[in-house]
Write an enzyme that holds these catalytic residues in place. Structure first.
Site, mmCIF file in Angstrom:
data_model
loop_
_atom_site.group_PDB
_atom_site.id
_atom_site.type_symbol
_atom_site.label_atom_id
_atom_site.label_comp_id
_atom_site.label_asym_id
_atom_site.label_seq_id
_atom_site.Cartn_x
_atom_site.Cartn_y
_atom_site.Cartn_z
ATOM 1 N N MET A 180 4.240 8.318 -0.612
ATOM 2 C CA MET A 180 5.109 8.841 0.435
ATOM 3 C C MET A 180 6.073 7.740 0.885
ATOM 4 O O MET A 180 6.635 7.796 1.978
ATOM 5 C CB MET A 180 4.284 9.356 1.613
ATOM 6 C CG MET A 180 3.358 10.509 1.190
ATOM 7 S SD MET A 180 2.913 11.611 2.507
ATOM 8 C CE MET A 180 2.013 10.508 3.559
ATOM 9 N N GLU A 206 -8.107 3.672 -3.581
ATOM 10 C CA GLU A 206 -9.427 4.030 -3.035
ATOM 11 C C GLU A 206 -9.468 3.957 -1.513
ATOM 12 O O GLU A 206 -10.439 4.369 -0.902
ATOM 13 C CB GLU A 206 -10.511 3.135 -3.638
ATOM 14 C CG GLU A 206 -10.857 3.555 -5.043
ATOM 15 C CD GLU A 206 -12.000 2.771 -5.651
ATOM 16 O OE1 GLU A 206 -12.448 1.788 -5.031
ATOM 17 O OE2 GLU A 206 -12.415 3.139 -6.755
ATOM 18 N N LYS A 207 -8.419 3.408 -0.908
ATOM 19 C CA LYS A 207 -8.400 3.400 0.566
ATOM 20 C C LYS A 207 -8.508 4.842 1.075
ATOM 21 O O LYS A 207 -9.180 5.118 2.052
ATOM 22 C CB LYS A 207 -7.144 2.740 1.113
ATOM 23 C CG LYS A 207 -7.240 2.608 2.636
ATOM 24 C CD LYS A 207 -5.980 2.145 3.269
ATOM 25 C CE LYS A 207 -4.972 3.190 3.432
ATOM 26 N NZ LYS A 207 -5.104 4.031 4.627
ATOM 27 N N HIS A 225 0.547 -0.170 -3.034
ATOM 28 C CA HIS A 225 1.269 0.729 -3.952
ATOM 29 C C HIS A 225 1.707 -0.035 -5.208
ATOM 30 O O HIS A 225 1.619 0.482 -6.323
ATOM 31 C CB HIS A 225 2.539 1.274 -3.287
ATOM 32 C CG HIS A 225 2.301 2.156 -2.110
ATOM 33 N ND1 HIS A 225 2.627 1.800 -0.827
ATOM 34 C CD2 HIS A 225 1.765 3.401 -2.020
ATOM 35 C CE1 HIS A 225 2.328 2.779 0.003
ATOM 36 N NE2 HIS A 225 1.787 3.764 -0.689
ATOM 37 N N GLN A 270 1.308 18.175 4.587
ATOM 38 C CA GLN A 270 -0.014 17.534 4.703
ATOM 39 C C GLN A 270 -0.197 16.851 6.060
ATOM 40 O O GLN A 270 -1.215 16.222 6.300
ATOM 41 C CB GLN A 270 -0.259 16.558 3.559
ATOM 42 C CG GLN A 270 0.552 15.275 3.605
ATOM 43 C CD GLN A 270 0.272 14.386 2.404
ATOM 44 O OE1 GLN A 270 0.681 14.706 1.289
ATOM 45 N NE2 GLN A 270 -0.427 13.283 2.597
ATOM 46 N N ALA A 314 7.490 3.871 2.012
ATOM 47 C CA ALA A 314 7.058 2.753 2.871
ATOM 48 C C ALA A 314 6.077 1.890 2.070
ATOM 49 O O ALA A 314 4.955 1.624 2.498
ATOM 50 C CB ALA A 314 6.440 3.258 4.173
ATOM 51 N N LEU A 315 6.527 1.491 0.919
ATOM 52 C CA LEU A 315 5.632 0.864 -0.063
ATOM 53 C C LEU A 315 5.192 -0.533 0.348
ATOM 54 O O LEU A 315 5.965 -1.304 0.905
ATOM 55 C CB LEU A 315 6.336 0.800 -1.423
ATOM 56 C CG LEU A 315 6.817 2.141 -1.981
ATOM 57 C CD1 LEU A 315 7.408 1.949 -3.373
ATOM 58 C CD2 LEU A 315 5.692 3.173 -2.016
ATOM 59 N N HIS A 316 3.928 -0.826 0.064
ATOM 60 C CA HIS A 316 3.370 -2.153 0.320
ATOM 61 C C HIS A 316 2.664 -2.621 -0.949
ATOM 62 O O HIS A 316 2.705 -1.919 -1.986
ATOM 63 C CB HIS A 316 2.411 -2.119 1.520
ATOM 64 C CG HIS A 316 1.406 -1.003 1.438
ATOM 65 N ND1 HIS A 316 0.407 -0.992 0.507
ATOM 66 C CD2 HIS A 316 1.289 0.148 2.144
ATOM 67 C CE1 HIS A 316 -0.310 0.095 0.647
ATOM 68 N NE2 HIS A 316 0.198 0.823 1.629
HETATM 69 O O1 PAF Z 1 -1.619 9.129 -0.545
HETATM 70 C C1 PAF Z 1 -0.459 9.525 -0.344
HETATM 71 O O2 PAF Z 1 0.485 8.749 -0.161
HETATM 72 C C2 PAF Z 1 -0.193 11.016 -0.322
HETATM 73 O O3 PAF Z 1 -1.242 11.713 0.248
HETATM 74 C C3 PAF Z 1 0.182 11.593 -1.705
HETATM 75 C C4 PAF Z 1 -0.972 11.466 -2.682
HETATM 76 C C5 PAF Z 1 1.402 10.875 -2.254
HETATM 77 C C6 PAF Z 1 0.514 13.084 -1.581
HETATM 78 O O4 PAF Z 1 1.588 13.294 -0.712
#
Ligand code: PAF
Length: 282
Positions: free
Chosen positions: A30, A149-150, A37, A61, A32-34
């Site tokens: 989603m 796994e977080k 990711h 979600q 906002a990568l760290h």
């Molecule tokens: O873990 C996430 O960032 C989200 O739940 C995912 C798997 C990208 C689905 O929107």
């Protein structure tokens, strides 16, 4: 690195690459990568010919409107990080592209996996995750997909989804990446105040202590320790601490060295909700 916003264009790219016989590793995010990711991208890079990453803040979600509104959005720096990490293609659609007919009405049944912890406290969350993951898998058609796994419960839900859908995507769980003080990396950490950030590693400390206590001490005592360690900080408030079997997520009621168990925690730091978990006998 190529960036696609439309389903048809990424679909065409992937289809051509697969025709050339190339394997595809997929990292759904989603944004906002760290570093957590990026570790997924690096593992995908090692195990596949090509890496595709998606960036989509999936509205269906979120059970909390404020969380959705405040979710950090950092597309430009995300793209830079992915390029540096050797990602080949990014799919970054908007909600209209993903859900042209509005909120999909599909309801999945994940049984126990959706009844406890995140499933209990975030109604509809995993159904929204499952819908988007299924859709992303259909679009990207990966050989392997990488999840941290977080989000342990999410990982088990995705494994169940793949079974239910008879999908041949191989789901790969990757270890949680932590800050030097133990705090699990999360996009939500950027929303913590200085004081909350200072106190947040208590969650990790409580889990480490839980691992030391298992299997010598009763489960209830371990859960009390987690609660007390976290709630001792005025900045934190525990939502739940559960000790469950890693595959079924059924509660572990008696600690035993032959009983696999994972401790899962959700806690609030102000309005920021943090989750973490730890295997207790590995
Ligand atoms: O873990 C996430 O960032 C989200 O739940 C995912 C798997 C990208 C689905 O929107």
């Amino acid at each position: 690195m190529v960036v696609f916003n439309e389903i048809s264009t990424v679909d065409e790219w992937v289809t051509n690459k697969k025709k050339e016989g190339r394997s595809i590793g997929f990292v759904p995010t989603m944004g906002a990568l760290h570093k957590g990711h990026i570790a997924l991208v690096e593992q995908a890079r090692r195990e596949n010919d090509l890496v595709v990453c998606s960036i989509f803040v999936n509205p269906i979600q979120f059970n909390n409107k404020e969380d959705l509104k405040k979710y950090p959005r950092t597309l430009d720096s995300d793209l830079e990080k992915l390029d540096d990490a050797g990602c080949d293609a990014v799919f970054s659609p908007d909600a209209e592209e993903m859900y042209p007919a509005g909120h999909p009405d599909k309801i999945y049944d994940f049984g126990q996996l959706n009844k406890v912890m995140e499933g209990r406290f975030r109604q509809g969350h995993f159904n929204g995750v499952a819908i988007v993951v299924k859709k992303l898998f259909d679009i990207v058609q990966p050989h392997r997909a990488y999840f941290g796994e977080k989000d342990f419960q999410q990982l088990q839900v995705v494994r169940s989804l793949v079974k239910q859908e008879k999908s041949d995507v191989q789901v790969i769980g990757c270890p949680t990446v932590r800050e030097a003080d133990g705090l699990a990396m999360s996009s939500r950490n950027t929303r913590l105040t200085k004081a909350q950030r200072r106190e947040a590693p208590r969650i990790y400390q409580a889990l480490v202590k839980a691992r030391e206590m298992y299997p010598e001490l009763p489960v209830e005592q371990i859960k009390d320790q987690i609660r007390d360690t976290i709630n001792a900080s005025p900045e934190l408030e525990l939502e739940y601490a559960e000790i469950v079997h890693p595959d079924t997520l059924l509660p572990v009621t008696r600690s035993h060295r032959n009983t696999s168990a994972v401790a899962c925690v959700a806690a609030y730091a102000g309005k920021v909700r943090l989750i973490d978990n730890m295997h207790l006998n590995s």
